[in-house]
Design a protein around this motif. Sequence first.
Motif, PDB file in Angstrom:
ATOM      1  N   SER A 180      36.781  27.239  41.564  1.00 38.24           N
ATOM      2  CA  SER A 180      37.795  27.640  42.083  1.00 38.24           C
ATOM      3  C   SER A 180      37.897  29.242  42.248  1.00 38.24           C
ATOM      4  N   GLY A 181      37.308  29.928  41.384  1.00 37.13           N
ATOM      5  CA  GLY A 181      37.424  31.374  41.455  1.00 37.13           C
ATOM      6  C   GLY A 181      36.796  31.895  42.778  1.00 37.13           C
ATOM      7  N   ALA A 182      36.114  31.192  43.556  1.00 32.19           N
ATOM      8  CA  ALA A 182      35.574  31.828  44.946  1.00 32.19           C
ATOM      9  C   ALA A 182      36.584  31.177  46.166  1.00 32.19           C
ATOM     10  N   GLY A 183      37.675  30.703  45.585  1.00 31.66           N
ATOM     11  CA  GLY A 183      38.694  30.203  46.641  1.00 31.66           C
ATOM     12  C   GLY A 183      38.987  28.741  46.850  1.00 31.66           C
TER      13      GLY A 183
ATOM     14  N   ILE B 209      27.578  33.507  36.433  1.00 30.98           N
ATOM     15  CA  ILE B 209      26.918  32.064  37.098  1.00 30.98           C
ATOM     16  C   ILE B 209      27.865  31.386  37.418  1.00 30.98           C
ATOM     17  N   ARG B 210      27.697  30.663  38.510  1.00 28.22           N
ATOM     18  CA  ARG B 210      28.876  29.580  39.086  1.00 28.22           C
ATOM     19  C   ARG B 210      28.415  28.349  38.615  1.00 28.22           C
ATOM     20  N   VAL B 211      29.233  27.824  38.193  1.00 24.48           N
ATOM     21  CA  VAL B 211      29.126  26.160  37.707  1.00 24.48           C
ATOM     22  C   VAL B 211      30.187  25.417  38.373  1.00 24.48           C
TER      23      VAL B 211
ATOM     24  N   TYR C 179      30.289  31.392  33.007  1.00 23.46           N
ATOM     25  CA  TYR C 179      30.373  30.165  33.664  1.00 23.46           C
ATOM     26  C   TYR C 179      31.367  29.874  34.546  1.00 23.46           C
ATOM     27  N   GLN C 180      31.554  30.330  35.433  1.00 25.03           N
ATOM     28  CA  GLN C 180      32.749  30.538  36.546  1.00 25.03           C
ATOM     29  C   GLN C 180      32.965  29.364  37.270  1.00 25.03           C
ATOM     30  N   ALA C 181      34.088  28.887  37.159  1.00 23.41           N
ATOM     31  CA  ALA C 181      34.747  27.613  38.154  1.00 23.41           C
ATOM     32  C   ALA C 181      34.591  27.908  39.477  1.00 23.41           C
TER      33      ALA C 181
ATOM     34  N   HIS D 297      23.452  33.855  41.616  1.00 25.45           N
ATOM     35  CA  HIS D 297      23.632  34.848  42.703  1.00 25.45           C
ATOM     36  C   HIS D 297      24.679  34.451  43.811  1.00 25.45           C
ATOM     37  N   ASN D 298      25.986  34.223  43.345  1.00 28.43           N
ATOM     38  CA  ASN D 298      27.071  34.028  43.909  1.00 28.43           C
ATOM     39  C   ASN D 298      27.137  34.908  45.071  1.00 28.43           C
ATOM     40  N   THR D 299      27.164  36.279  44.621  1.00 31.44           N
ATOM     41  CA  THR D 299      26.961  37.205  45.642  1.00 31.44           C
ATOM     42  C   THR D 299      25.871  37.956  45.728  1.00 31.44           C
TER      43      THR D 299
ATOM     44  N   ASP E 192      41.558  30.517  31.580  1.00 30.94           N
ATOM     45  CA  ASP E 192      42.023  29.877  32.966  1.00 30.94           C
ATOM     46  C   ASP E 192      42.178  31.346  33.854  1.00 30.94           C
ATOM     47  N   GLN E 193      41.254  31.149  34.849  1.00 27.14           N
ATOM     48  CA  GLN E 193      40.941  32.444  35.728  1.00 27.14           C
ATOM     49  C   GLN E 193      41.999  32.787  36.528  1.00 27.14           C
ATOM     50  N   LEU E 194      42.785  31.784  36.967  1.00 28.30           N
ATOM     51  CA  LEU E 194      44.004  32.153  37.694  1.00 28.30           C
ATOM     52  C   LEU E 194      45.037  32.408  36.667  1.00 28.30           C
TER      53      LEU E 194
ATOM     54  N   PRO F 292      42.892  43.291  36.592  1.00 30.32           N
ATOM     55  CA  PRO F 292      41.538  43.339  36.608  1.00 30.32           C
ATOM     56  C   PRO F 292      40.857  42.019  37.164  1.00 30.32           C
ATOM     57  N   ASN F 293      39.502  42.277  37.460  1.00 32.94           N
ATOM     58  CA  ASN F 293      38.883  40.763  37.917  1.00 32.94           C
ATOM     59  C   ASN F 293      39.086  39.810  36.648  1.00 32.94           C
ATOM     60  N   CYS F 294      39.249  38.476  37.037  1.00 38.27           N
ATOM     61  CA  CYS F 294      39.485  37.492  36.072  1.00 38.27           C
ATOM     62  C   CYS F 294      38.462  37.701  35.151  1.00 38.27           C
ATOM     63  N   THR F 295      37.338  37.689  35.316  1.00 39.73           N
ATOM     64  CA  THR F 295      36.182  37.370  34.156  1.00 39.73           C
ATOM     65  C   THR F 295      36.395  38.493  33.282  1.00 39.73           C
TER      66      THR F 295
ATOM     67  N   GLU G 239      27.563  41.549  42.236  1.00 30.90           N
ATOM     68  CA  GLU G 239      29.051  42.219  42.274  1.00 30.90           C
ATOM     69  C   GLU G 239      29.854  42.028  41.176  1.00 30.90           C
ATOM     70  N   GLU G 240      29.687  40.574  40.718  1.00 32.02           N
ATOM     71  CA  GLU G 240      30.961  40.289  39.654  1.00 32.02           C
ATOM     72  C   GLU G 240      30.166  41.136  38.336  1.00 32.02           C
ATOM     73  N   GLU G 241      28.996  40.973  38.473  1.00 37.21           N
ATOM     74  CA  GLU G 241      28.284  41.497  37.115  1.00 37.21           C
ATOM     75  C   GLU G 241      28.774  42.982  37.066  1.00 37.21           C
TER      76      GLU G 241
ATOM     77  N   ALA H 250      39.003  27.257  35.484  1.00 37.36           N
ATOM     78  CA  ALA H 250      38.686  28.042  34.147  1.00 37.36           C
ATOM     79  C   ALA H 250      37.416  28.338  33.814  1.00 37.36           C
ATOM     80  N   HIS H 251      37.137  29.847  33.597  1.00 34.36           N
ATOM     81  CA  HIS H 251      35.946  30.488  33.517  1.00 34.36           C
ATOM     82  C   HIS H 251      35.492  30.451  32.190  1.00 34.36           C
ATOM     83  N   SER H 252      34.333  30.331  31.586  1.00 37.11           N
ATOM     84  CA  SER H 252      33.760  30.191  30.117  1.00 37.11           C
ATOM     85  C   SER H 252      32.868  31.502  30.374  1.00 37.11           C
TER      86      SER H 252
HETATM   87  N1  HSE Z   1      35.421  36.999  41.010  1.00 39.27           N
HETATM   88  C1  HSE Z   1      36.066  35.764  40.422  1.00 39.27           C
HETATM   89  C2  HSE Z   1      35.080  34.656  40.951  1.00 39.27           C
HETATM   90  C3  HSE Z   1      37.399  35.584  41.071  1.00 39.27           C
HETATM   91  O1  HSE Z   1      34.502  34.759  41.849  1.00 39.27           O
HETATM   92  O2  HSE Z   1      35.275  33.631  40.028  1.00 39.27           O
HETATM   93  C4  HSE Z   1      38.517  35.171  39.922  1.00 39.27           C
HETATM   94  O3  HSE Z   1      38.812  33.954  39.824  1.00 39.27           O
END
Ligand code: HSE
Length: 332
Positions: free
Chosen positions: A158-161, A233-235, A154-156, A197-199, A313-315, A126-129, A208-210, A240-242
Motif C-alpha cells: 500500500s506504500g506504492a498506492g 524492499i517491497r514485500v 520491508y515495505q507494504a 528495485h521498486n524504483t 504504520d506508513q499511513l 518526511p518519507n514514510c520509511t 530512490e527510496e534508499e 505497515a512498513h518494517s
Molecule cells: N515511498 C513509500 C513507499 C511511500 O513506497 O512505500 C510511503 O508509504
Amino acid sequence: MGLRIGIVGATGAVGQEALQLLELGALSIAEIRLFASVRSAGRVRSFRRETVRIEEISAERLAGLDYVFFSAGASISRQYAPAAVKGGAIVIDNSSAFRMAREIPLVVPEVNAKELGRHPGIIANPNCTAAILATAVWPLHQAAIVERIVVATYQAASGAGAKALAELDAQVRQYAAGEEIRRKVFPEQIAFNVFSHNTPVDDSGFNEEENKVAQEIRKIFGEPTLGVCATCIRVPVFRAHSEAVVLETRRKLSAEEAREILSHAPGVAVVDDRKANRFPTPLEAAGKREVLVGRLREDPSHPRALALFVSGDQLLKGAAWNAVQILELLAA
Ligand code: HSE
C-alpha cells in the motif's frame, strides 16, 4: 474561532487517514475543505456530522485557509502549495517536493519539533520509511550518539498506492485460480515475492527510496555526516512498513539499556518479549500511531552496535499522523 483546514488529495489513502485523525482529534475546526482532481470532485465525505463536498483543486479555492495538508504527490504540491501560502495558509506537505530544500523544515515532532519555529509557510512531512526510522532511532541517538545506520526495509504494497495494493490482491486471486499472473504497477510480481528495485536504481546503485531515507534522516537529525546505508524492499504485506536496523553508536549501549530508553520514548511502543516470542509485526503495527520496536540485541560482530526490528504504520506515523501532530503543535 475554529480553524479553516484544507486537505489536498482527500480521496487518497493518506488524505483519508488525515481526515479521520482530524475528526477524532481535539482541534477546533470551523471549516474543512477537501480537494482532489476533477475525477473525484463532487463526491462527498462526512466530517463531524457535516457533509463535505470534494472540490476540484485550484489556486483560487485554496485562498483563505489557515492550514492545508498536501498529500497528492510532488507535482501537485509544486503547482499549488505556493498559492495556498500566498492565500494565507501554512502548508504541511507530504510529498518529496520541498523536503530537501534548505529553508523548509523537515519535521518529525518527536525529534525536531523546534524546527517548526522557522518555517517560511511550508513544512515538509518526511518519507514514510524515514519518519518511522527517525522515531525509533532518535531516543538511542540522544543517549549514545548513533554514528552509522544500516537498515533493510520491508515495505507494504500500500506504500506504492491503491493500485499497487489492488495488484497484490489480484495476483493472489490469479495464483489461486491457476491463471496467468498479470503485472502492471510493480516491476516484478508482488504476490509471493520480494524485490529491492521498486524504483529504478541510480548510478551509485541505490534506488530512490534508499536515497530518501539517507538524506532525510540526516536532515531530521541535524547530522549532515551521519552514515546511513539502506536497502528498501517491497514485500507482499498490505499495510505497515518494517525495518531491520543495525546501529553503531559512539558509546556502547546494551540491549537492556536501549529497551529502557525506548520504553519511555515518545511515539514508540516496545514489543520485545523473548519469553513469549512476541516482537513487532506489520499486522500489529497497522492502525497504530506508535512505532513498534523490538528484537533488541547487541551485535556480536561489533563492539558498539545494536540490532533492532521496527514496524510502523506508513499511513499514520509515516504520513497522516505525523502531519496532524505538526498541525496540532502549530495550532496550540
Ligand atoms: N515511498 C513509500 C513507499 C511511500 O513506497 O512505500 C510511503 O508509504
